[in-house]
Write a protein that holds these residues in place. Structure first.
Motif, short mmCIF file in Angstrom:
data_model
loop_
_atom_site.label_atom_id
_atom_site.label_comp_id
_atom_site.label_asym_id
_atom_site.label_seq_id
_atom_site.Cartn_x
_atom_site.Cartn_y
_atom_site.Cartn_z
N ASN A 83 0.97 4.03 -3.09
CA ASN A 83 0.67 5.45 -2.86
C ASN A 83 1.83 6.33 -3.28
OD1 ASN A 83 -1.82 4.81 -1.84
ND2 ASN A 83 -1.13 4.81 0.28
N ASP A 117 0.82 -1.21 0.00
CA ASP A 117 0.00 0.00 0.00
C ASP A 117 0.85 1.26 0.00
OD1 ASP A 117 -2.26 -1.51 -0.04
OD2 ASP A 117 -2.53 -1.48 2.13
N TRP A 118 1.90 1.30 0.81
CA TRP A 118 2.71 2.51 0.88
C TRP A 118 3.46 2.73 -0.43
CZ3 TRP A 118 7.94 2.11 0.17
CH2 TRP A 118 8.48 0.84 0.25
#
Length: 60
Positions: free
Chosen positions: A12, A8-9
């Motif tokens: 993003n 996820d990081w």
């Protein structure tokens, strides 16, 4: 404790990088090479996420 592969990081970060690359290319670069390279990196990360996440989840 839940140990899963977390992209996820990174996803993003690549989305923010892609927006910055688009803005930079719109202003300074007529060929859009930075945007294309950011898009290629994003596709590579998404492919890694799709193909490797099940293997890591099965290993855990």
């Amino acid at each position: 404790m839940n140990l899963v592969l977390n992209f996820d990081w990174l996803t993003n970060f690549l989305a923010i990088l892609f927006v910055v690359a688009c803005l930079y290319d719109a202003r300074y670069d007529e060929y859009g090479t930075l945007t294309l390279s950011a898009a290629a990196m994003s596709l590579a990360v998404m492919a890694i996420e799709v193909f490797l996440r099940p293997a890591f989840e099965m290993a855990l």
